[in-house]
Scaffold this active site. Structure first.
Site, PDB file in Angstrom:
ATOM      1  N   GLU A 202       6.716  -0.159  -2.072  1.00 46.72           N
ATOM      2  CA  GLU A 202       7.673   0.933  -1.870  1.00 46.72           C
ATOM      3  C   GLU A 202       8.649   1.051  -3.048  1.00 46.72           C
ATOM      4  O   GLU A 202       9.178   2.115  -3.323  1.00 46.72           O
ATOM      5  CB  GLU A 202       8.433   0.715  -0.552  1.00 46.72           C
ATOM      6  CG  GLU A 202       8.997   2.000   0.039  1.00 46.72           C
ATOM      7  CD  GLU A 202       9.579   1.823   1.437  1.00 46.72           C
ATOM      8  OE1 GLU A 202       9.719   0.672   1.903  1.00 46.72           O
ATOM      9  OE2 GLU A 202       9.895   2.850   2.063  1.00 46.72           O
TER      10      GLU A 202
ATOM     11  N   HIS B 208     -13.916 -16.426   1.847  1.00 44.92           N
ATOM     12  CA  HIS B 208     -15.238 -16.209   2.436  1.00 44.92           C
ATOM     13  C   HIS B 208     -15.533 -14.729   2.623  1.00 44.92           C
ATOM     14  O   HIS B 208     -16.490 -14.358   3.297  1.00 44.92           O
ATOM     15  CB  HIS B 208     -15.335 -16.975   3.761  1.00 44.92           C
ATOM     16  CG  HIS B 208     -15.235 -18.450   3.537  1.00 44.92           C
ATOM     17  ND1 HIS B 208     -16.336 -19.277   3.496  1.00 44.92           N
ATOM     18  CD2 HIS B 208     -14.156 -19.237   3.272  1.00 44.92           C
ATOM     19  CE1 HIS B 208     -15.926 -20.523   3.238  1.00 44.92           C
ATOM     20  NE2 HIS B 208     -14.604 -20.511   3.098  1.00 44.92           N
TER      21      HIS B 208
ATOM     22  N   LYS C 204       6.508  11.909   6.698  1.00 44.87           N
ATOM     23  CA  LYS C 204       7.422  12.043   7.847  1.00 44.87           C
ATOM     24  C   LYS C 204       7.600  13.519   8.187  1.00 44.87           C
ATOM     25  O   LYS C 204       7.605  13.897   9.354  1.00 44.87           O
ATOM     26  CB  LYS C 204       8.784  11.415   7.524  1.00 44.87           C
ATOM     27  CG  LYS C 204       8.765   9.903   7.484  1.00 44.87           C
ATOM     28  CD  LYS C 204      10.173   9.373   7.292  1.00 44.87           C
ATOM     29  CE  LYS C 204      10.191   7.872   7.198  1.00 44.87           C
ATOM     30  NZ  LYS C 204      11.466   7.339   6.736  1.00 44.87           N
TER      31      LYS C 204
HETATM   32  O1  PA5 Z   1      12.740  -0.207   2.365  1.00 50.79           O
HETATM   33  C1  PA5 Z   1      13.021   0.781   3.038  1.00 50.79           C
HETATM   34  O2  PA5 Z   1      13.983   1.503   2.779  1.00 50.79           O
HETATM   35  C2  PA5 Z   1      12.201   1.162   4.245  1.00 50.79           C
HETATM   36  O3  PA5 Z   1      11.076   0.345   4.384  1.00 50.79           O
HETATM   37  C3  PA5 Z   1      13.054   1.067   5.496  1.00 50.79           C
HETATM   38  O4  PA5 Z   1      13.484  -0.236   5.696  1.00 50.79           O
HETATM   39  C4  PA5 Z   1      12.276   1.566   6.722  1.00 50.79           C
HETATM   40  O5  PA5 Z   1      11.777   2.852   6.501  1.00 50.79           O
HETATM   41  C5  PA5 Z   1      13.167   1.575   7.949  1.00 50.79           C
HETATM   42  O6  PA5 Z   1      14.272   2.399   7.733  1.00 50.79           O
HETATM   43  P1  PA5 Z   1      15.530   2.369   8.678  1.00 50.79           P
HETATM   44  O7  PA5 Z   1      16.162   1.046   8.567  1.00 50.79           O
HETATM   45  O8  PA5 Z   1      16.412   3.468   8.178  1.00 50.79           O
HETATM   46  O9  PA5 Z   1      15.032   2.632  10.076  1.00 50.79           O
END
Ligand code: PA5
Length: 412
Positions: free
Chosen positions: A273, A294, A403
Site C-alpha cells: 500500500e 514443496h 471503494k
Molecule cells: O494503511 C492504511 O491506511 C489502510 O490499510 C487502513 O489502515 C485501512 O484501510 C483501515 O482504515 P481505517 O482505519 O480508516 O478504517
C-alpha cells in the site's frame, strides 16, 4: 542493542554499494525525522508517546480483562494486522488473558455468521479500530456485532464493553463514541493506518492480550535512535530500490516458522500500500518455509526470476523439540530448531546457485522488544524506499477507486 541485523552476503554488491544512493537514503531518513510532512507523525512517535496514554491503555486493558474471555477486534488493514501479527508471533494471548478474535476484515456474511456462533457463549468485549471511522468492512461488522451484544447484554452494558479507537476529532465513529459514552483512544491525526503499529489502534488490544507494550515501544524507540544501526540498516532500502531499478518486480518475504505468517501479511500491507503507485513498486509476496518449498520452491529455484528474496531468520527460539531415536540414526538426538537453521543455510545455498538475489534479516529473538524493533525497521525501510522511488509512501489514492465502485453498486 539492535535485534535486527542486515546480512547482504547473498546479494550482489552492485545492489547495495552505491554510496550516493546510501547518502540519499540517510538524508531521507533525516528529513522524515523532521516530521514536517503529512503523515510522518509515526517517525518519532515511539519517543513522543505520552506516558499517560500508556497508563490509560493498561488501566482500561485491566478492566476489559476482568469482564471478558474473548476480545473482538474490529478493523481492517493497518487497523488490525499489527495486532494480529504481534500476537501470533508471540504465540497467542498470555495465560489468563482473553483470546483476541478478529472481525471486520472482510465482507463475508458466511464468516460473520460463523463468527457469531463461535462467540455466542462467551463473555465478550469489543474493540473497534478505524482511523477514518467510515470503513465499510468495520462499519458492517461493528453494527452486526453491536446489535448482537445489545441482545446479550442490553444497551447500557454493551456501551461499557466497547472501546473505540479512532481519529481524535472527526468521523462517524468519533461522533457515535461521544454520543454513546464509549471509552476511546486516539490514533493521532498525523499517523496513517499502516504506520500505526505503536499507537493505541494496535497497542490497546495487545495490552488486553497481556503483551508487554512498554517493552514493545521501547524496541521501536531504541532502534529509531540507534544512529550506528541505520548506517548499515539503511542499505536494506537501498538494495530494494536498486533491485527494483534492475527490473525485479517481486519481493518475496520468507520465514521458517509459521508463527511469522501474519508478519508476512503485515509486510504485504505495509509495502504494497505504501509503494505500489504511479506504475512503480515491488509486489510483496510472502512464503512460509519449509511448507511452501514443496510448492513455490520449484518456481523460486527454476522459474522466471522476476523476484528477489528477503529472509526473516530468527536466531533464538524459546521452545524446541529433540528428534527421537525412531526418526532414524541420521536425525536422532538433533534439535529441530537446529535442523530448521540448517534448512535456511541449505535453501540459501541452492538459491545462490540459481543466482537469486537474497537479503537476510537476522532477528535475534521473537520477543516484544525484538518485534518492536523489527516493525519500526520495516516501516522506515518502506518509507525511505518509497521516497527513493519518488512516490508518496503515506497515501493510498488507488484504494479509493474500488471503494467508489462498491458504493456505486450499493446506490450510495
Ligand atoms: O494503511 C492504511 O491506511 C489502510 O490499510 C487502513 O489502515 C485501512 O484501510 C483501515 O482504515 P481505517 O482505519 O480508516 O478504517
Amino acid at each position: 542493542m539492535s535485534m535486527v541485523k542486515l546480512d547482504l552476503a547473498k546479494a550482489d554488491a552492485k545492489y547495495y554499494s552505491d554510496e550516493a544512493k546510501r547518502a540519499k537514503a540517510l538524508a531521507i531518513r533525516e528529513e522524515l525525522r523532521q516530521d514536517k510532512e503529512d503523515f510522518t507523525g509515526w517517525v518519532n512517535w515511539p519517543t513522543e508517546l505520552p506516558a499517560e496514554w500508556m497508563s490509560d491503555m493498561k488501566r482500561v486493558a485491566d478492566d476489559v480483562r476482568s469482564k471478558c474471555d474473548k476480545l473482538i477486534v474490529i478493523g481492517i488493514g493497518g487497523s488490525y494486522l499489527g495486532t494480529a501479527a504481534v500476537i501470533e508471533a508471540l504465540g497467542g494471548s498470555k495465560p489468563g488473558c482473553p483470546e483476541i478474535l478478529y472481525a471486520g476484515n472482510n465482507m463475508s456474511g458466511h464468516y460473520l455468521a460463523d463468527f457469531k456462533a463461535v462467540v455466542e457463549d462467551n463473555e465478550v468485549c469489543l474493540c473497534v479500530v478505524s482511523k477514518s471511522g467510515g470503513t465499510m468492512e468495520s462499519r458492517l461488522a461493528f453494527s452486526v456485532l453491536k446489535d448482537w451484544m445489545y441482545e446479550k447484554y442490553g444497551r447500557e452494558e454493551t456501551a461499557k464493553r466497547i472501546v473505540a479507537i479512532t481519529d481524535p476529532k472527526k468521523g462517524i465513529l468519533r461522533e457515535e463514541s461521544d454520543k454513546e459514552g464509549y471509552v476511546t483512544f486516539e490514533i493521532p491525526g498525523n499517523i496513517g493506518g499502516r504506520y500505526s503499529a505503536f499507537t493505541p489502534g494496535i497497542m490497546f488490544p495487545l495490552a488486553v492480550a497481556g503483551v508487554d507494550i512498554d517493552t514493545f515501544v521501547k524496541g521501536a524507540k531504541d532502534i529509531s535512535l540507534d544512529e550506528e544501526f541505520w548506517q548499515e540498516g539503511i542499505k536494506y532500502a537501498v538494495t530494494r530500490h536498486s533491485l527494483l531499478e534492475a527490473g525485479k518486480q517481486i519481493e518475496v518475504f520468507e520465514y521458517y516458522d509459521p508463527s511469522l505468517r501474519l508478519i508476512g501479511e503485515w509486510c504485504k500491507q505495509l509495502f504494497g500500500e505504501s509503494e505500489g503507485k504511479e506504475g512503480k513498486g515491488l509486489f510483496p509476496a510472502s512464503l512460509t518455509f519449509s511448507t511452501d518449498l514443496h510448492s513455490m520452491g520449484q518456481f523460486l529455484q527454476e522459474g522466471s526470476q522476476v523476484f528477489f528474496e528477503t529472509i526473516f531468520n530468527v536466531l533464538k527460539r524459546d521452545k524446541d523439540v529433540t528428534v527421537p531415536a525412531s526418526a532414524g540414526a541420521d536425525l536422532a538426538g538433533k534439535s529441530l530448531n537446529e535442523i530448521n537453521a540448517m534448512a535456511v543455510r541449505g535453501v540459501m545455498a541452492a538459491h545462490a546457485k540459481a543466482d537469486i538475489q537474497m537479503i537476510k534479516l537476522d532477528i535475534e529473538e521473537i520477543s516484544e522488544y525484538g518485534l518492536g524493533q523489527l516493525l519500526y525497521f520495516l516501516m522506515m525501510t518502506s518509507a525511505v524506499t518509497g521516497k527513493l522511488m519518488g512516490i508518496d509512501p503515506f497515501n493510498q489514492p488507488g484504494v479509493e477507486d474500488y471503494k467508489q465502485e462498491i458504493r456505486n453498486l450499493l446506490g450510495q
